[in-house]
Design a protein around this motif. Sequence first.
Motif, PDB file in Angstrom:
ATOM      1  N   ALA A   1     -33.909   8.233  25.613  1.00 57.47           N
ATOM      2  CA  ALA A   1     -33.301   9.111  26.618  1.00 57.47           C
ATOM      3  C   ALA A   1     -32.591  10.300  25.983  1.00 57.47           C
ATOM      4  O   ALA A   1     -32.345  11.295  26.648  1.00 57.47           O
ATOM      5  CB  ALA A   1     -32.314   8.332  27.481  1.00 57.47           C
ATOM      6  N   LEU A   2     -32.279  10.194  24.714  1.00 58.42           N
ATOM      7  CA  LEU A   2     -31.512  11.241  24.032  1.00 58.42           C
ATOM      8  C   LEU A   2     -32.312  11.903  22.918  1.00 58.42           C
ATOM      9  O   LEU A   2     -31.761  12.271  21.884  1.00 58.42           O
ATOM     10  CB  LEU A   2     -30.220  10.640  23.464  1.00 58.42           C
ATOM     11  N   LEU A   3     -33.611  12.068  23.135  1.00 59.16           N
ATOM     12  CA  LEU A   3     -34.448  12.715  22.136  1.00 59.16           C
ATOM     13  C   LEU A   3     -33.962  14.133  21.888  1.00 59.16           C
ATOM     14  O   LEU A   3     -33.361  14.752  22.771  1.00 59.16           O
ATOM     15  CB  LEU A   3     -35.908  12.736  22.608  1.00 59.16           C
ATOM     16  N   PRO A   4     -34.205  14.672  20.678  1.00 53.62           N
ATOM     17  CA  PRO A   4     -33.745  16.040  20.373  1.00 53.62           C
ATOM     18  C   PRO A   4     -34.146  17.022  21.455  1.00 53.62           C
ATOM     19  O   PRO A   4     -35.237  16.954  22.013  1.00 53.62           O
ATOM     20  CB  PRO A   4     -34.458  16.346  19.048  1.00 53.62           C
ATOM     21  N   GLY A   5     -33.210  17.916  21.760  1.00 52.02           N
ATOM     22  CA  GLY A   5     -33.435  18.892  22.799  1.00 52.02           C
ATOM     23  C   GLY A   5     -33.032  18.385  24.181  1.00 52.02           C
ATOM     24  O   GLY A   5     -32.991  19.148  25.131  1.00 52.02           O
ATOM     25  N   ARG A   6     -32.744  17.087  24.292  1.00 46.39           N
ATOM     26  CA  ARG A   6     -32.338  16.509  25.573  1.00 46.39           C
ATOM     27  C   ARG A   6     -31.022  15.768  25.442  1.00 46.39           C
ATOM     28  O   ARG A   6     -30.626  15.055  26.340  1.00 46.39           O
ATOM     29  CB  ARG A   6     -33.421  15.556  26.065  1.00 46.39           C
TER      30      ARG A   6
END
Length: 119
Positions: free
Chosen positions: A109-114
């Motif tokens: 849920a917290l991938l880079p860019g998000r």
Amino acid sequence: MRVVIAWWDLAGTGRTVASLRDFLRDEAVDTWSQVRGLLLKTWISDDTDGHERWGAVFLWESAEAAAQELPRRAAELLGGPPHHLWSFDVEATVEGVHDLARLAGHGRALLPGRSPDIA
């Protein structure tokens, strides 16, 4: 120390693992980062083989910390308390050798860019 595991079956809730990722990014991560006595919360999911399941593993400083009044937004979104809830004493902990600066701020849920701003 205390570990608590909470688990929902998403069938019939109107929610999916993908939609709950938005909930994590939009509010849950920030809210739970402020809970006193919580050492680590790991959200977990299973959307394989036709399953849609969602849950969390909590590591608490103490049984008292685990028993406090907690944010209940997930239960509101999912129509009620977890379908399964287990609580255990911690017998031992260890942190292995890794290259992460810290455990907070990782996951699908917290991938880079998000990623939200995590204090």
